[in-house]
Scaffold this motif. Sequence first.
Motif, PDB file in Angstrom:
ATOM      1  N   GLY A  80      -7.646  -7.208  -6.463  1.00 51.96           N
ATOM      2  CA  GLY A  80      -7.291  -6.164  -7.410  1.00 51.96           C
ATOM      3  C   GLY A  80      -6.542  -4.998  -6.783  1.00 51.96           C
ATOM      4  O   GLY A  80      -6.223  -4.994  -5.589  1.00 51.96           O
ATOM      5  N   PHE A  81      -6.251  -4.013  -7.611  1.00 50.57           N
ATOM      6  CA  PHE A  81      -5.609  -2.780  -7.179  1.00 50.57           C
ATOM      7  C   PHE A  81      -6.716  -1.786  -6.853  1.00 50.57           C
ATOM      8  O   PHE A  81      -7.569  -1.502  -7.689  1.00 50.57           O
ATOM      9  N   LYS A  82      -6.714  -1.258  -5.633  1.00 52.85           N
ATOM     10  CA  LYS A  82      -7.813  -0.413  -5.163  1.00 52.85           C
ATOM     11  C   LYS A  82      -7.301   0.971  -4.771  1.00 52.85           C
ATOM     12  O   LYS A  82      -6.196   1.098  -4.253  1.00 52.85           O
ATOM     13  N   VAL A  83      -8.142   1.960  -5.030  1.00 54.16           N
ATOM     14  CA  VAL A  83      -7.845   3.327  -4.609  1.00 54.16           C
ATOM     15  C   VAL A  83      -8.980   3.765  -3.689  1.00 54.16           C
ATOM     16  O   VAL A  83     -10.162   3.676  -4.056  1.00 54.16           O
ATOM     17  N   TYR A  84      -8.609   4.231  -2.475  1.00 52.43           N
ATOM     18  CA  TYR A  84      -9.588   4.651  -1.480  1.00 52.43           C
ATOM     19  C   TYR A  84      -9.440   6.132  -1.162  1.00 52.43           C
ATOM     20  O   TYR A  84      -8.326   6.666  -1.166  1.00 52.43           O
ATOM     21  N   ASP A  85     -10.565   6.763  -0.837  1.00 58.01           N
ATOM     22  CA  ASP A  85     -10.564   8.103  -0.232  1.00 58.01           C
ATOM     23  C   ASP A  85     -10.564   7.861   1.275  1.00 58.01           C
ATOM     24  O   ASP A  85     -11.481   7.243   1.809  1.00 58.01           O
ATOM     25  N   LEU A 105       0.830  -1.195   0.000  1.00 57.64           N
ATOM     26  CA  LEU A 105       0.000   0.000   0.000  1.00 57.64           C
ATOM     27  C   LEU A 105       0.866   1.246   0.000  1.00 57.64           C
ATOM     28  O   LEU A 105       2.046   1.199   0.329  1.00 57.64           O
ATOM     29  N   SER A 106       0.244   2.355  -0.401  1.00 60.75           N
ATOM     30  CA  SER A 106       0.930   3.638  -0.430  1.00 60.75           C
ATOM     31  C   SER A 106      -0.096   4.737  -0.208  1.00 60.75           C
ATOM     32  O   SER A 106      -1.299   4.533  -0.407  1.00 60.75           O
ATOM     33  N   LEU A 107       0.403   5.905   0.208  1.00 67.61           N
ATOM     34  CA  LEU A 107      -0.455   7.053   0.478  1.00 67.61           C
ATOM     35  C   LEU A 107      -0.074   8.241  -0.391  1.00 67.61           C
ATOM     36  O   LEU A 107       1.111   8.451  -0.660  1.00 67.61           O
ATOM     37  N   ASP A 108      -1.067   9.025  -0.768  1.00 71.60           N
ATOM     38  CA  ASP A 108      -0.857  10.325  -1.388  1.00 71.60           C
ATOM     39  C   ASP A 108      -1.989  11.217  -0.893  1.00 71.60           C
ATOM     40  O   ASP A 108      -3.121  11.097  -1.363  1.00 71.60           O
ATOM     41  N   GLU A 109      -1.681  12.048   0.096  1.00 69.40           N
ATOM     42  CA  GLU A 109      -2.655  12.916   0.757  1.00 69.40           C
ATOM     43  C   GLU A 109      -3.843  12.090   1.244  1.00 69.40           C
ATOM     44  O   GLU A 109      -3.658  11.230   2.087  1.00 69.40           O
ATOM     45  N   ASN A 110      -5.048  12.305   0.703  1.00 63.70           N
ATOM     46  CA  ASN A 110      -6.232  11.566   1.174  1.00 63.70           C
ATOM     47  C   ASN A 110      -6.558  10.346   0.322  1.00 63.70           C
ATOM     48  O   ASN A 110      -7.689   9.872   0.326  1.00 63.70           O
ATOM     49  N   LEU A 169      -5.452   6.397  -0.572  1.00 62.13           N
ATOM     50  CA  LEU A 169      -4.708   5.201  -0.198  1.00 62.13           C
ATOM     51  C   LEU A 169      -4.767   4.256  -1.389  1.00 62.13           C
ATOM     52  O   LEU A 169      -5.855   3.974  -1.906  1.00 62.13           O
ATOM     53  N   PHE A 170      -3.602   3.782  -1.820  1.00 63.12           N
ATOM     54  CA  PHE A 170      -3.502   2.845  -2.929  1.00 63.12           C
ATOM     55  C   PHE A 170      -3.142   1.495  -2.338  1.00 63.12           C
ATOM     56  O   PHE A 170      -2.157   1.384  -1.599  1.00 63.12           O
ATOM     57  N   LEU A 171      -3.938   0.467  -2.643  1.00 67.69           N
ATOM     58  CA  LEU A 171      -3.763  -0.827  -2.004  1.00 67.69           C
ATOM     59  C   LEU A 171      -3.760  -1.944  -3.037  1.00 67.69           C
ATOM     60  O   LEU A 171      -4.700  -2.059  -3.833  1.00 67.69           O
TER      61      LEU A 171
END
Length: 169
Positions: free
Chosen positions: A151-156, A136-141, A143-145
């Motif tokens: 699968g590859f997920k992007v969360y707010d 996982l990784s973060l960019d401000e708000n 979260l990339f998991l």
Amino acid sequence: IARDHLYTVGQANLSAFDITNAEAPVLNNVQNIGWNIETIYPLKDKLFIGSQIGMQIFSIDNPDAPQWISSFAHACFNDPVVANDTHAFVTLRAIAGQTTCMIGTPQSNEMDVVNITDLAQPSLVKIYEMEEPKGLSLDENHLFLCDGKGGFKVYDITDVSSIQLITKF
């Protein structure tokens, strides 16, 4: 890399290299920090260390000799961790072929959100079920998991008590 230092983790150690002169790095410190250490994430003057038994937080106020601040324990899982100023995000991936950890705890695939506003006492905010989180990784708000079969997920993550899936690949 943080504060002109390169930090590395091995099975049980945290090493601090001074890289002020990148062509001649200097190993200044190696310290034992537990066992089954897997990941390291720098944030400002802190290091977040992931292992199969939990997350540890170290201060790098003295960059040559990181100092332990606290831990957030969990059962034995694979454990990447990232953090922002207020929360750490810890993914736990069950080990294929095992139904329980060596201490008898049932395994699960999940992401734990941990409040770190008081670094001395990290506390669990919420657990989110996952399929097989691997990174996982973060960019401000955001979260990339990487969630394996999920699968590859992007969360707010604006509201960590109710994260929102933005997209999934």
